[in-house]
Motif scaffolding. Sequence first.
Motif, mmCIF file in Angstrom:
data_model
loop_
_atom_site.group_PDB
_atom_site.id
_atom_site.type_symbol
_atom_site.label_atom_id
_atom_site.label_comp_id
_atom_site.label_asym_id
_atom_site.label_seq_id
_atom_site.Cartn_x
_atom_site.Cartn_y
_atom_site.Cartn_z
ATOM 1 N N LEU A 1 -0.285 8.067 -8.229
ATOM 2 C CA LEU A 1 1.028 7.669 -7.734
ATOM 3 C C LEU A 1 2.104 8.484 -8.453
ATOM 4 O O LEU A 1 1.928 8.876 -9.611
ATOM 5 N N THR A 2 3.204 8.732 -7.776
ATOM 6 C CA THR A 2 4.342 9.391 -8.412
ATOM 7 C C THR A 2 5.209 8.343 -9.101
ATOM 8 O O THR A 2 5.045 7.133 -8.888
ATOM 9 N N VAL A 3 6.144 8.806 -9.903
ATOM 10 C CA VAL A 3 7.059 7.870 -10.567
ATOM 11 C C VAL A 3 7.873 7.098 -9.538
ATOM 12 O O VAL A 3 8.181 5.910 -9.731
ATOM 13 N N ASP A 4 8.205 7.743 -8.414
ATOM 14 C CA ASP A 4 8.945 7.047 -7.352
ATOM 15 C C ASP A 4 8.072 5.975 -6.694
ATOM 16 O O ASP A 4 8.565 4.899 -6.328
ATOM 17 N N TYR B 1 0.832 -1.200 0.000
ATOM 18 C CA TYR B 1 0.000 0.000 0.000
ATOM 19 C C TYR B 1 0.868 1.251 0.000
ATOM 20 O O TYR B 1 1.828 1.362 0.766
ATOM 21 N N VAL B 2 0.508 2.196 -0.868
ATOM 22 C CA VAL B 2 1.238 3.457 -0.963
ATOM 23 C C VAL B 2 0.318 4.575 -0.491
ATOM 24 O O VAL B 2 -0.732 4.825 -1.090
ATOM 25 N N GLN B 3 0.705 5.224 0.584
ATOM 26 C CA GLN B 3 -0.091 6.347 1.080
ATOM 27 C C GLN B 3 0.216 7.585 0.247
ATOM 28 O O GLN B 3 1.364 7.839 -0.110
ATOM 29 N N ARG B 4 -0.838 8.346 -0.073
ATOM 30 C CA ARG B 4 -0.669 9.503 -0.953
ATOM 31 C C ARG B 4 -1.038 10.798 -0.233
ATOM 32 O O ARG B 4 -1.719 10.779 0.803
ATOM 33 N N PRO B 5 -0.607 11.934 -0.769
ATOM 34 C CA PRO B 5 -0.824 13.219 -0.082
ATOM 35 C C PRO B 5 -2.274 13.509 0.266
ATOM 36 O O PRO B 5 -2.554 14.111 1.308
ATOM 37 N N PHE B 6 -3.228 13.090 -0.573
ATOM 38 C CA PHE B 6 -4.627 13.433 -0.278
ATOM 39 C C PHE B 6 -5.082 12.822 1.038
ATOM 40 O O PHE B 6 -5.973 13.363 1.711
ATOM 41 N N GLU B 7 -4.479 11.708 1.467
ATOM 42 C CA GLU B 7 -4.872 11.068 2.718
ATOM 43 C C GLU B 7 -4.467 11.916 3.921
ATOM 44 O O GLU B 7 -5.218 12.023 4.897
ATOM 45 N N HIS B 8 -3.291 12.509 3.853
ATOM 46 C CA HIS B 8 -2.861 13.408 4.934
ATOM 47 C C HIS B 8 -3.762 14.643 4.985
ATOM 48 O O HIS B 8 -4.102 15.140 6.069
ATOM 49 N N ASN C 1 14.203 -5.596 -11.372
ATOM 50 C CA ASN C 1 13.260 -5.197 -12.428
ATOM 51 C C ASN C 1 12.786 -3.757 -12.280
ATOM 52 O O ASN C 1 11.806 -3.351 -12.909
ATOM 53 N N ALA C 2 13.499 -2.984 -11.475
ATOM 54 C CA ALA C 2 13.133 -1.577 -11.282
ATOM 55 C C ALA C 2 13.026 -0.809 -12.601
ATOM 56 O O ALA C 2 12.145 0.061 -12.730
ATOM 57 N N PRO C 3 13.868 -1.071 -13.623
ATOM 58 C CA PRO C 3 13.742 -0.311 -14.885
ATOM 59 C C PRO C 3 12.380 -0.446 -15.564
ATOM 60 O O PRO C 3 12.010 0.411 -16.368
ATOM 61 N N LEU C 4 11.620 -1.503 -15.241
ATOM 62 C CA LEU C 4 10.299 -1.663 -15.859
ATOM 63 C C LEU C 4 9.315 -0.593 -15.395
ATOM 64 O O LEU C 4 8.287 -0.348 -16.054
ATOM 65 N N SER C 5 9.629 0.059 -14.266
ATOM 66 C CA SER C 5 8.702 1.070 -13.755
ATOM 67 C C SER C 5 8.588 2.260 -14.699
ATOM 68 O O SER C 5 7.533 2.903 -14.772
ATOM 69 N N GLN C 6 9.653 2.538 -15.453
ATOM 70 C CA GLN C 6 9.624 3.707 -16.342
ATOM 71 C C GLN C 6 8.634 3.549 -17.490
ATOM 72 O O GLN C 6 7.765 4.413 -17.692
ATOM 73 N N PRO C 7 8.678 2.442 -18.272
ATOM 74 C CA PRO C 7 7.664 2.293 -19.334
ATOM 75 C C PRO C 7 6.242 2.156 -18.790
ATOM 76 O O PRO C 7 5.284 2.571 -19.445
ATOM 77 N N ILE C 8 6.103 1.580 -17.589
ATOM 78 C CA ILE C 8 4.768 1.495 -16.988
ATOM 79 C C ILE C 8 4.248 2.895 -16.695
ATOM 80 O O ILE C 8 3.106 3.246 -17.053
ATOM 81 N N ALA D 1 8.898 2.023 -6.537
ATOM 82 C CA ALA D 1 8.916 1.264 -5.283
ATOM 83 C C ALA D 1 8.000 0.040 -5.372
ATOM 84 O O ALA D 1 8.367 -1.058 -4.925
ATOM 85 N N LEU D 2 6.801 0.203 -5.959
ATOM 86 C CA LEU D 2 5.888 -0.930 -6.116
ATOM 87 C C LEU D 2 6.486 -1.999 -7.029
ATOM 88 O O LEU D 2 6.366 -3.202 -6.763
ATOM 89 N N THR D 3 7.130 -1.553 -8.092
ATOM 90 C CA THR D 3 7.749 -2.501 -9.023
ATOM 91 C C THR D 3 8.806 -3.338 -8.309
ATOM 92 O O THR D 3 8.871 -4.564 -8.489
ATOM 93 N N CYS D 4 9.613 -2.693 -7.498
ATOM 94 C CA CYS D 4 10.660 -3.418 -6.760
ATOM 95 C C CYS D 4 10.057 -4.387 -5.752
ATOM 96 O O CYS D 4 10.534 -5.511 -5.591
ATOM 97 N N GLN D 5 8.974 -3.958 -5.074
ATOM 98 C CA GLN D 5 8.344 -4.819 -4.079
ATOM 99 C C GLN D 5 7.723 -6.058 -4.715
ATOM 100 O O GLN D 5 7.818 -7.163 -4.178
#
Length: 491
Positions: free
Chosen positions: A193-196, A15-22, A210-217, A200-204
């Motif tokens: 979600l941000t690119v970061d 789970y990725v918490q995003r600014p709108f939740e804060h 496989n972190a480089p796959l996050s860019q084309p996604i 992070a999700l791709t790595c998890q």
Amino acid sequence: MAHLQGPVPLGDDHYVQRPFEHELLRELMADRWVLLLGPRQHGKTSALVRLQTELSENGVPAAIVDLQAAPAPQSYAEFAAWVGSEVRRQLATADQPNNDSEDIGVLLGAALPPGNTPAVILVDEASNIPDTRWRNAFYGQLRAISSRRATARPEDAAARLRFVFAGTFRYESLIDAANSPFNVCERIDTDDLTVDDVCALTCQILGNENAPLSQPIFEEVGGQPFLVQKLLSKLQGCEEMQAALGAEITKLRTGESDHIIDLFRKMLSEPSLAAIGARMVRDGVAPVEAADPDFRYMQVLGLARRAGANLVFRNQLYARIAATSPQLGGMAPAPTLAPMFPVSIDAFNNVQNAELREIAWAGHKGAIAAYRAGSNRLALAGFGGSLEAMLLDLLMRLPNGALAPIVAQANITLRGGERTNNPATWNLVNLIKAAPHAGGGQGFDPPQALREWRNLIHPAVAQRNYRPDHELEPEARAAANLHEILLRDLP
């Protein structure tokens, strides 16, 4: 692993918490009511579940009322009682006697634990009250709670209650403005979600290698949470992940995903939204008209985002689909079939006869299904049948005596059983000829090509200038585009 159905469970490491939740928590702690808007499958419910937990852990009772989960009550009193019981159950006040009132303010007050501690009600899927009268009553009573806040004693429900209304809807037209609690809310929009975050999700999910796959996604779907996780879930266990990602993205671009079908159906079902989408296809942007709520709703739906003074498509995927869809005037080459989408019957509201409206809508729906199944002749027949129902409705609206002059002006020759004052007896050629004269000079001019293509369903006609069914795919695309123009311009 990626989570694609329902809210993300508490404790899920992905789970990725995003600014709108804060921002949500800050507004509630500042004693404000909140309107939370965002696309479907964008994490609103997951955020509410976590907000409820965080509030409860900090001594603030909180309950989630999911209006989508409401049973099918027979009266407003039953509906209001269900809301009250949901709050009682979650705030552990179920042992208190039920209140027979039909006022939701009274019912919620009875559901609160004793004392003067603030309590938060999180209303999810806030637009999901189908009955207009019930909807106005429910939100009118909640607005009355807000109006009493200034004079309420600390122990009164009006002083204690805070609300979050979450969903994907037009808040300015959901209920009568005078009854609307949304006017006293702070509006918060969900964010992508941000690119970061995607990295992070791709790595998890796929491993750090496989972190480089996050860019084309990210380049394809942006930070749309559902689509990011959908792509990552498809890659789990694949040996050639780069190739698998390319194949999954190509599949998405055909518009076959339920997520995409639902999104584009909503846009195409409202002519004003479809016009904005068509402009973004044609010009790349649509200048925002600040007073027009359609531009805001395109962002709430998740199809578009602001870029300075303009709207643009939310991500590259949506832009590609729109650019290849004939329903939006798209002329770009499609990867396989052009994306076409069914629409709701409301898109045919300019067809005044209820039976002809249903016939026109069913013909269009069948044409889309046939095209998706690779049956182009059937698709052409469906578009043509829908057109014929629209034209028949247009001519049947005319007053007695109006058709005879049109027959003369359009050089129509009636044969056999065709009767001047009964367009239901006319063939499609004559309906098409008459339509421009019946349209009140508004530029409604059905092309003969649709009639010719529609007739390809007849074996003898199809055989005269025979083409295999698959070669009629360009005609089917063109027919879809012409149908949208005619539906838009139908008086």
